[in-house]
Design an enzyme around this catalytic site. Structure first.
Site, short mmCIF file in Angstrom:
data_model
loop_
_atom_site.label_atom_id
_atom_site.label_comp_id
_atom_site.label_asym_id
_atom_site.label_seq_id
_atom_site.Cartn_x
_atom_site.Cartn_y
_atom_site.Cartn_z
N HIS A 1 28.76 34.54 -24.70
CA HIS A 1 29.78 33.49 -24.67
C HIS A 1 29.89 32.86 -26.05
CE1 HIS A 1 29.81 33.00 -20.05
NE2 HIS A 1 29.09 34.06 -20.34
N GLU B 1 29.89 29.79 -27.11
CA GLU B 1 28.90 28.77 -27.42
C GLU B 1 27.54 29.40 -27.73
OE1 GLU B 1 31.78 26.90 -24.41
OE2 GLU B 1 30.97 28.88 -24.89
N CYS C 1 31.85 26.82 -19.87
CA CYS C 1 31.56 27.18 -18.48
C CYS C 1 30.16 26.68 -18.12
CB CYS C 1 31.66 28.69 -18.29
SG CYS C 1 30.36 29.62 -19.14
N CYS D 1 27.28 28.23 -20.07
CA CYS D 1 27.07 27.72 -21.43
C CYS D 1 26.48 26.31 -21.43
CB CYS D 1 28.38 27.74 -22.20
SG CYS D 1 28.89 29.42 -22.61
#
Length: 294
Positions: free
Chosen positions: A102, A104, A129, A132
């Site tokens: 992801h 992040e 999300c 994360c």
């Protein structure tokens, strides 16, 4: 300049374009800004740090490799050192969704693997999300980490992760981005040493299964990744993903990989070998070795 930045650069304000273009000139621009470069961009644009980070998000999103979804997410992690680290989501065709990185995670692992010791804030172009949010709760900045999203007030992570479960609930004292050294002897050629060093600084307090990966490219460049466990287990970032993330952020593509080494313990509770080999083979790398720690 790497081709990935060309379209994104045209979306920036003219003064920002002019100021940052020289920084992007190297096709292997490392997707980070030194503190003095951030200051230069602020002086050229008159933007404060928060506004500048938002303005730079198109460049971070351009670093993404969403080969399945084609949905670019960009993140910029701001370190206590003053450095800013770009990140973008990564998806690997021929592998599994579980291998996804992801945005992040990309920005945070980028900062960590570059030696950053803690983060002050992270700016993202889409709401993080749950995966994360949990990943960020493993950091030594914890629930105080500031999250900046377009069109919203900045909030600490605790706003986005109320009643959080994290490492402190499991009595873990050493957190992600804290200095760690597992003390495995470093020997072998440069690539082997890089893999062992990556394992030595990994964050594996739950399984006690340290591991690291090092990738050698055709031009001799080496990128390494360290294993980063999470209290919730599933948001854990494998070491290969850390190395692939650095490779991609530095403007290289997967076919440039000519050799890979995984360093791990033979008797570890969790083994990275099968997943590492499967993902690398999906990306076209078949020259893969395993070094046993001990």
């Amino acid at each position: 300049m790497h081709s990935r930045f060309q379209a994104a650069l045209t979306t920036l304000a003219a003064d920002l374009q002019a100021a940052i273009a020289p920084m992007l000139a190297d096709p292997h621009f490392p997707a980070l800004l030194e503190a003095d470069q951030v200051a230069t961009l602020q002086h050229a644009t008159g933007l404060d740090e928060d506004a500048l980070a938002f303005a730079l998000l198109p460049l971070a999103a351009a670093c993404a490799r969403p080969d399945l979804s084609h949905f670019n997410v960009g993140a910029i992690a701001r370190g206590v050192s003053g450095r800013w680290y770009f990140g973008g989501n990564m998806e690997f065709l021929g592998a599994t969704m579980q291998q996804t990185v992801h945005a992040e995670q990309s920005a945070i692992s980028h900062a960590w693997l570059r030696g950053e010791t803690s983060l002050r804030a992270i700016t993202v172009n889409y709401t993080p999300c749950g995966h994360c949010r949990q990943f960020m709760n493993e950091l030594n900045s914890g629930l105080a980490l500031r999250i900046h999203l377009p069109g919203r007030e900045a909030h600490a992570l605790e706003h986005y992760l109320p009643d959080a479960f994290g490492p402190k609930d499991l009595e873990i004292k050493t957190l992600l981005m804290d200095e760690q050294d597992h003390g495995f002897p470093v020997s072998g050629d440069a690539l082997t040493q890089a893999a062992i060093q990556a394992a030595n600084r990994c964050h594996a307090p739950y399984s006690h299964s340290p591991s690291g990966v090092a990738l050698e490219l055709k031009d001799g460049t080496i990128f390494s990744g360290s294993y980063a466990e999470n209290a919730a287990f599933n948001p854990t970032l494998p070491p290969l993903q850390g190395a692939l993330n650095l490779l991609s952020l530095n403007g290289y593509d997967y076919p440039a990989i000519q050799r890979a080494i995984l360093a791990e313990k033979a008797d570890a509770a969790l083994i990275q070998w099968d997943a590492t080999v499967a993902t690398l083979k999906a990306l076209g790398c078949h020259n893969i070795e395993r070094v046993l720690l001990g």
